[in-house]
Design an enzyme around this catalytic site. Structure first.
Site, PDB file in Angstrom:
ATOM      1  N   HIS A   1       5.446  -7.083  -8.942  1.00  0.00           N
ATOM      2  CA  HIS A   1       6.650  -6.622  -9.626  1.00  0.00           C
ATOM      3  C   HIS A   1       7.700  -7.731  -9.641  1.00  0.00           C
ATOM      4  CE1 HIS A   1       4.690  -3.029  -7.873  1.00  0.00           C
ATOM      5  NE2 HIS A   1       4.935  -2.529  -9.067  1.00  0.00           N
TER       6      HIS A   1
ATOM      7  N   SER B   1       5.851   1.850 -12.410  1.00  0.00           N
ATOM      8  CA  SER B   1       6.693   1.249 -11.372  1.00  0.00           C
ATOM      9  C   SER B   1       7.756   0.316 -11.921  1.00  0.00           C
ATOM     10  CB  SER B   1       5.826   0.499 -10.357  1.00  0.00           C
ATOM     11  OG  SER B   1       5.050  -0.501 -10.996  1.00  0.00           O
TER      12      SER B   1
ATOM     13  N   ASP C   1       7.105  -8.862  -4.973  1.00  0.00           N
ATOM     14  CA  ASP C   1       6.012  -8.544  -4.051  1.00  0.00           C
ATOM     15  C   ASP C   1       4.632  -8.942  -4.564  1.00  0.00           C
ATOM     16  OD1 ASP C   1       5.636  -6.723  -6.063  1.00  0.00           O
ATOM     17  OD2 ASP C   1       5.923  -4.931  -4.834  1.00  0.00           O
TER      18      ASP C   1
END
Length: 397
Positions: free
Chosen positions: A351, A46, A348
């Site tokens: 991240h 991610s 969040d």
């Protein structure tokens, strides 16, 4: 519910001169008048995903597939796990290339879809395959992993050089490969599910071996310039600060959890040693270690230099000291959204915000956090220029 998104947008750059100056610094690097690299290829999870997640997991229910993800720069969700751009976006822009398209977005799989490269990273990806974890009594599910990403890469090469991948050597020579960040989820998934820490540490050598074998395969296929990022200081993640609360294991200077950061440092130490071995085996290849850990720690140690007021707090999430809370996540439930993501170290809880990604990219592109300096990989360029950042909201795909 989340606060209103009204008033957000590109105008924020004019309101925060410190951040604008930092962005300009990212791009004040030697970039070729005629590009050194015609393409960038990226692998990872991610932290590197530019949108594959939304094409691989097609049920459309994940919060990352809708606002407020993507609100800062793109003003819409792109599948990036943050409010704006990631390190890969800044690197591509500094090289004079478009944003790197997610491989899975090329629905018809045509060579022309990938004229400037492709990104194979997927949110949630691991370095090791699911069988590794199952053999150790832990099921991570059927997640994307490096072997899958490499299969996609070979499939893409076959579009350019059908039936004979060796004919792609010129294209490989002219491309920059970014292998990672990858491996974080090999530790995150078991740690969050409370697999004993002492067990998770033992996964590191296997993770490094998989990264090494992937690099070796890319070199065999013709890669000549590779950037390999290390792990972030996971002890500074708001979600980990919530889950692994400790009375005595905090770093006094940053407030991060020392034990978790030492584990990330251990992973990076093993990775650096492995890259040294690979350099000796492949003297004609430039293999660059990208110190994500050191670059990010600069932000946590000196947040004010980057205009960050809340380095250990999520912008989008729940209540509490770290902006995260059990049962609430960004975009789901009764979540809260900060007024200005630029002032937060995390987007969040898991991240970085675009501010931190920009700071990391600045360190890498200036050369202070790459070994050898990233300029080494561009040594064939005969001209340089200082590029101005594009502030338009061009499509990332």
């Amino acid at each position: 519910m989340a606060s209103s998104l009204s008033g957000r947008g590109g105008g924020r750059w004019l309101l925060f001169p410190i951040m604008a100056a930092a962005a300009a610094a990212v791009l004040a690097v030697a970039a070729p008048a005629s590009a050194c690299y015609t393409r960038v290829f990226s692998f990872g999870d991610s932290l590197a995903d530019t949108g594959n997640y939304r094409f691989f997991y097609t049920n459309g229910s994940d919060p990352v597939l809708r606002l407020p993800y993507g609100e800062t720069f793109f003003h819409r969700a792109t599948g990036r796990f943050t409010d704006g751009r990631i390190v890969l976006d800044f690197i591509a822009d500094a090289l004079g290339l478009p944003f790197v398209p997610p491989y899975l977005s090329g629905r018809r799989r045509r060579a022309e879809d990938f004229l400037h490269g492709a990104n194979f990273a997927v949110g949630g990806a691991t370095a090791l395959g699911p069988d590794f974890f199952r053999d150790r009594g832990f099921d991570v599910g059927d997640v994307v992993h490096l072997d899958m990403e490499m299969k996609w890469f070979r499939d893409m090469l076959n579009l350019f050089c059908p039936g004979n991948l060796s004919r792609c050597s010129d294209m490989m020579n002219q491309s920059l490969f970014i292998v990672g960040e990858i491996g974080g989820n090999d530790y995150n998934l078991p740690l969050i599910r409370r697999i004993p820490f002492k067990n998770v540490i033992t996964f590191a050598p296997a993770v490094i071996a998989k990264i090494s074998s992937t690099i070796t395969e890319l070199i065999r296929l013709g890669a000549k310039a590779l950037v390999v990022p290390g792990n972030l200081p996971i002890g500074c993640l708001p979600m980990y600060l919530l889950i692994f609360q400790s009375k005595e294991d905090y770093d006094l200077g940053t407030g991060c959890i020392r034990r978790l950061n030492e584990f990330a440092w251990y992973h990076n130490k093993l990775l650096i040693k492995e890259l040294e071995k690979l350099r000796k085996l492949h003297p004609g290849v430039t293999i660059i270690y990208a110190d994500y850990y050191g670059a990010a720690m600069e932000v946590f140690v000196h947040p004010q230099r980057y205009g960050i007021e809340y380095p250990l707090m999520a912008c989008c999430g729940g209540e509490g000291r770290y902006g995260v809370s059990p049962g609430v996540r960004c975009g789901r439930g009764e979540y809260k959204l900060c007024e200005n993501p630029e002032t937060h170290g995390s987007w969040d809880g898991l991240h970085p915000s675009e501010s931190v990604y920009r700071a990391i990219a600045t360190s890498l592109l200036r050369g202070s956090r790459t070994q050898p300096p990233i300029a080494t990989a561009a040594s064939s360029c005969t001209h340089s220029l200082v590029r101005q950042e594009h502030l338009s909201n061009t499509s990332p795909f």
